[in-house]
Enzyme design. Structure first.
Site, PDB file in Angstrom:
ATOM      1  N   ASP A  15      -3.052  26.687 -26.261  1.00 48.08           N
ATOM      2  CA  ASP A  15      -3.159  25.332 -25.705  1.00 48.08           C
ATOM      3  C   ASP A  15      -4.305  25.219 -24.706  1.00 48.08           C
ATOM      4  O   ASP A  15      -5.172  24.348 -24.835  1.00 48.08           O
ATOM      5  CB  ASP A  15      -1.863  24.941 -24.971  1.00 48.08           C
ATOM      6  N   ARG A  96       4.417  26.204  -9.667  1.00 49.33           N
ATOM      7  CA  ARG A  96       3.466  25.102  -9.894  1.00 49.33           C
ATOM      8  C   ARG A  96       2.730  24.651  -8.636  1.00 49.33           C
ATOM      9  O   ARG A  96       1.505  24.495  -8.662  1.00 49.33           O
ATOM     10  CB  ARG A  96       4.152  23.899 -10.557  1.00 49.33           C
ATOM     11  N   ASP A 125       6.743  20.119 -15.637  1.00 50.34           N
ATOM     12  CA  ASP A 125       5.595  20.815 -15.048  1.00 50.34           C
ATOM     13  C   ASP A 125       4.401  19.901 -14.797  1.00 50.34           C
ATOM     14  O   ASP A 125       3.709  20.034 -13.799  1.00 50.34           O
ATOM     15  CB  ASP A 125       5.201  22.011 -15.921  1.00 50.34           C
ATOM     16  N   SER A 177       8.823  28.651 -26.110  1.00 50.03           N
ATOM     17  CA  SER A 177       7.889  28.349 -25.024  1.00 50.03           C
ATOM     18  C   SER A 177       8.387  29.113 -23.794  1.00 50.03           C
ATOM     19  O   SER A 177       9.532  28.953 -23.375  1.00 50.03           O
ATOM     20  CB  SER A 177       7.883  26.843 -24.756  1.00 50.03           C
TER      21      SER A 177
HETATM   22  N1  ARG Z   1      12.951  23.605 -17.483  1.00 55.66           N
HETATM   23  C1  ARG Z   1      12.359  24.490 -16.555  1.00 55.66           C
HETATM   24  C2  ARG Z   1      11.749  23.744 -15.407  1.00 55.66           C
HETATM   25  O1  ARG Z   1      11.514  22.596 -15.535  1.00 55.66           O
HETATM   26  C3  ARG Z   1      11.422  25.466 -17.195  1.00 55.66           C
HETATM   27  C4  ARG Z   1      10.064  24.978 -17.558  1.00 55.66           C
HETATM   28  C5  ARG Z   1       9.345  26.047 -18.269  1.00 55.66           C
HETATM   29  N2  ARG Z   1       8.038  25.678 -18.651  1.00 55.66           N
HETATM   30  C6  ARG Z   1       7.487  26.003 -19.815  1.00 55.66           C
HETATM   31  N3  ARG Z   1       6.279  25.651 -20.002  1.00 55.66           N
HETATM   32  N4  ARG Z   1       8.149  26.647 -20.732  1.00 55.66           N
HETATM   33  O2  ARG Z   1      11.542  24.278 -14.354  1.00 55.66           O
END
Ligand code: ARG
Length: 418
Positions: A15, A96, A125, A177
Site C-alpha cells: 500500500d 499513531r 487510524d 491486516s
Molecule cells: N481496531 C484496532 C484499532 O483501531 C486495530 C487497528 C489495526 N490497524 C491495522 N491497520 N490493522 O486500534
C-alpha cells in the site's frame, strides 16, 4: 522550480509503496518517506529504506521510536490502566500519535507542506493520524491516497504496482491486516470477519497456544517506581526492557490473546483479534499495586478517568487538552506507587498472587479476623445508624414503594394509593 514535498508514513508494504508512486504521479510531488520502529516485527529496517528509495522517494528517514514510545506513551497508558471497552490495550491507537509527531517533525525538516498516510477510509487510524497531525501543526495539508485512488481489490493494486515498476511480493500475501508494536499485535480481516468463526491458530505470532504452553507455572515479580515497571525478579531494568522481557514471558505461557467485537469511531462494529502479552500483564500488575496503595475514593474516581482516557486516545485525541488534563490526574495518583507485584503465568492465564509496597494502605490490624484485631466493632453500630438514616425515613414514609417492584406493582393494580 523545485517540486512541492510531501512526507509519507511508510511501512514497506505494498500500500505505502504504491502511495509513493501515486503521490508523484497525481500531485507531482517529491516524496520523503518516514519509517518508525515502534517495536513491530520486521526483517531489518535497512531493506525498508531501500524499498522506499527504489519506489522513488527522494529520501527516507528511519527513526527508532521504541524508547520514546515506552517512556512517553506506554507509561501514560499504564498510569491510566488503559483498556478500550474494558478489553483492548490500545496498541495501534498509542503508536499513531507518536508516528504523527515524527511525521510533522519530518515535514518541518524537509520543508514539506503536506503529510500523507496509507490508511483506508473505514478505520480509526486515519482519524488518529490526521487529528494528531492537525493538533501539532494546524496548517498541515493531509493526503490519503488509499482513500482516493480506485484500486478496489488487492489484485487491482498488484497490477497497478507492476505497471509502475513497484516490486510485488512473490509470496501469497497474508489474508490478514496486521499492526503491531511493543504493546501488542492487532489482527483483522480474512476469515476473522465472521464473528462466529474461531480465530485460526496461525494468526498468532507473539503467543504460544495455551495448550502447548509449559506444564509448570512461571512466577514473575514486577517492581514499580512511581507507577512505572522498573524491575523484573529483583533485577533493575528500564521500562522498555521490562516490556520486551514480559512479551517473552507472557507470550511463551500463552497469555494475552483477545477476541472481541469492537466499536470503531467511524460507527462500524468490527471483529478484532489481538495478542498483547506484555500490555495486558503489566496493566494487571499495575492495577493490583494501585489496589494496595491508592486511597479508596481516589481509586474509585480514577476508574471513570481511565475510561475517558481510553476513549479519548482510541478516538485520536492524544494531543488534546482533555487528554492532557486526564494525564495530570493519573500522574498525581502515581506519586507513591512503589512496590512489587507477583504474577503467576500458567497455560494462558496470568494471575496476581502477591503484592507488597512501602506505601501500602493495607492494615493487618484493621483487616484481620484473628488475634490482633484493632478495628472498633462498636463504631459500626453508629455508622450504620447514620448511613441508613435517610433511606429509613423514606422507607417509613412510603413502605409500599420501598417494597420490591413486583409487590409494589401488584398493590398499585389493586387500586390507587389513598
Ligand atoms: N481496531 C484496532 C484499532 O483501531 C486495530 C487497528 C489495526 N490497524 C491495522 N491497520 N490493522 O486500534
Amino acid at each position: 522550480m523545485a517540486k512541492e514535498r510531501v512526507v509519507l508514513a511508510y511501512s514497506g508494504g505494498l500500500d505505502t509503496s504504491c502511495c509513493i508512486k501515486w503521490l508523484q504521479e497525481k500531485y507531482d510531488m517529491d516524496v520523503v518517506a518516514v519509517v518508525g520502529d515502534v517495536g513491530q516485527e520486521h526483517d531489518g529496517l535497512e531493506p525498508i529504506r531501500e524499498k522506499a528509495l527504489a519506489a522513488g522517494a527522494i529520501a527516507c528517514e528511519v527513526v527508532d521510536m521504541r524508547q520514546q514510545f515506552a517512556d512517553e506513551y506506554l507509561a501514560k497508558a499504564l498510569a491510566a490502566n488503559a483498556l478500550y471497552e474494558n478489553k483492548y490495550p490500545l496498541v495501534s491507537a498509542l503508536s499513531r500519535p507518536l508516528i504523527s509527531k515524527h511525521l510533522v517533525d519530518g515535514a518541518h525538516k524537509y520543508g514539506a507542506a503536506a503529510i500523507a498516510h496509507g490508511c483506508t477510509g473505514k478505520g480509526n487510524d486515519q482519524v488518529r493520524f490526521e487529528s494528531s497531525i492537525l493538533m501539532l501543526d494546524p496548517s498541515m495539508k493531509i493526503l490519503a491516497p488509499v482513500r482516493e485512488w480506485d484500486l478496489k481489490t488487492r489484485p487491482e493494486e498488484m497490477d497497478w504496482a507492476r505497471e509502475h515498476g513497484i516490486p510485488v511480493p512473490a509470496t501469497k500475501a497474508s489474508p490478514y491486516s496486521i499492526d503491531d508494536n511493543l504493546w501488542g499485535r492487532a489482527i483483522e480481516c480474512g476469515v476473522l470477519e465472521d464473528p462466529w468463526v474461531e480465530p485460526p491458530e496461525d494468526i498468532y505470532t507473539m503467543t504460544t497456544a495455551p495448550q502447548a504452553a509449559p506444564e509448570e507455572p512461571e512466577y514473575v515479580a514486577v517492581g514499580f517506581e512511581r507507577g512505572i515497571p522498573t524491575g523484573l525478579n529483583g533485577e533493575r531494568r528500564g521500562f522498555l526492557a521490562v516490556i520486551e522481557a514480559m512479551n517473552q514471558i507472557a507470550g511463551r505461557n500463552g497469555f494475552g490473546r483477545i477476541d472481541m467485537i469492537e466499536n470503531r469511531l467511524v460507527g462500524v462494529k468490527s471483529r478484532e483479534c489481538y495478542e498483547c502479552p506484555a500490555g495486558l500483564a503489566l496493566v494487571l500488575a499495575h492495577k493490583a499495586l494501585e489496589d494496595l496503595v491508592l486511597e479508596r475514593e481516589v481509586l474509585h474516581y480514577k476508574l471513570s478517568i481511565e475510561q475517558s482516557w481510553a476513549n479519548a486516545v482510541y478516538n485520536g485525541q492524544w494531543f488534546s487538552p482533555l487528554k492532557e488534563a486526564l494525564d495530570a490526574f493519573c500522574a498525581s495518583t502515581q506519586r507513591c506507587l512503589y512496590g512489587t507485584v507477583r504474577l503467576k503465568f500458567y497455560k494462558g492465564s496470568c494471575t496476581v498472587v502477591g503484592r507488597t509496597s512501602a506505601y501500602s494502605l493495607y492494615d493487618h490490624g484493621l483487616a484481620t479476623y484473628d488475634a490482633g484485631d484493632s478495628f472498633d466493632h462498636h463504631a459500626a453500630e453508629g455508622f450504620i445508624q447514620l448511613q441508613t438514616l435517610s433511606a429509613k425515613v423514606w422507607a417509613e414514609n412510603r413502605r409500599d414503594q420501598g417494597a420490591p417492584a413486583e409487590l409494589f406493582d401488584a398493590q398499585r393494580s389493586a387500586g390507587p394509593l389513598s
